[in-house]
Write a protein that holds these residues in place. Structure first.
Motif, PDB file in Angstrom:
ATOM      1  N   TYR A 120       0.716  -1.128   0.003  1.00  0.00           N
ATOM      2  CA  TYR A 120       0.597   0.123   0.360  1.00  0.00           C
ATOM      3  C   TYR A 120       0.675   1.355  -0.027  1.00  0.00           C
TER       4      TYR A 120
ATOM      5  N   VAL B  84      -5.268   5.572  -1.811  1.00  0.00           N
ATOM      6  CA  VAL B  84      -4.767   5.112  -1.010  1.00  0.00           C
ATOM      7  C   VAL B  84      -4.477   4.211  -2.182  1.00  0.00           C
TER       8      VAL B  84
ATOM      9  N   ARG C 249      -3.059   0.746  -3.894  1.00  0.00           N
ATOM     10  CA  ARG C 249      -2.221  -0.970  -3.456  1.00  0.00           C
ATOM     11  C   ARG C 249      -2.201  -1.922  -5.136  1.00  0.00           C
TER      12      ARG C 249
ATOM     13  N   ALA D 135      -2.112   4.246   5.371  1.00  0.00           N
ATOM     14  CA  ALA D 135      -1.961   3.547   4.385  1.00  0.00           C
ATOM     15  C   ALA D 135      -3.191   2.450   5.218  1.00  0.00           C
TER      16      ALA D 135
ATOM     17  N   ALA E  73       0.530   5.769   0.834  1.00  0.00           N
ATOM     18  CA  ALA E  73      -0.385   6.496   0.889  1.00  0.00           C
ATOM     19  C   ALA E  73       0.357   7.783   0.943  1.00  0.00           C
TER      20      ALA E  73
END
Length: 160
Positions: A95, A119, A121, A159, A97
């Motif tokens: 992840y 965020v 991923r 995150a 952020a």
């Protein structure tokens, strides 16, 4: 004459879209969370809303495509500034952020600023099987903010 007017309007709209695309070279980089967010705003600047929408994961935190694209109907250009990105791994995923500040210039010259966090991923690339899935935006939280753009960047994002 009505058909001529319609054709002229259509050509004018294509010309505006063409100028937007010429002013911002195509960028599609999903190598990390910050690059993904830059690519998102590159697509928005180029008025390539389907590409921008595709950067979001299956959950689509921005709603349906039509509403997403309509949200940019008055937008002439956007500028993004990215703060310090934090990246962490959890349960087979990575992840990132991404704190952002956005400067949006609308038709008639209205300028607005937004501040918030994305965020992004990716499933750990060593664990993936085809088809490979690059970074995608999982969440997006933006709020209108005071300018200038450099002062609107959040100090940090978290995150999940």
């Amino acid at each position: 004459m009505r058909i001529g007017s319609i054709i002229l309007a259509a050509l004018s709209a294509l010309s505006v879209a063409g100028r937007a695309q010429e002013s911002a070279p195509y960028l599609d980089d999903r190598s990390d969370g910050a690059a993904l967010v830059r690519s998102l705003y590159n697509a928005i600047n180029r008025k390539e809303y389907a590409r921008a929408y595709a950067y979001f994961g299956d959950k689509k935190p921005v709603g349906e495509f039509k509403a997403f694209a309509d949200g940019y109907a008055k937008t002439e250009s956007v500028e993004v500034r990215i703060g310090e990105v934090t990246t962490e791994g959890a349960a087979g995923s990575i992840y990132s952020a991404v704190p952002v500040a956005i400067k949006s210039v609308e038709q008639e010259g209205r300028v607005r600023f937004f501040s918030g966090c994305y965020v992004a991923r990716i499933i750990n690339p060593s664990l993936q099987v085809p088809p490979f899935t690059p970074y995608q935006i999982e969440t997006a939280r933006l709020e209108e903010a005071e300018g200038p753009i450099d002062k609107a960047i959040p100090g940090e994002c978290n995150a999940p």
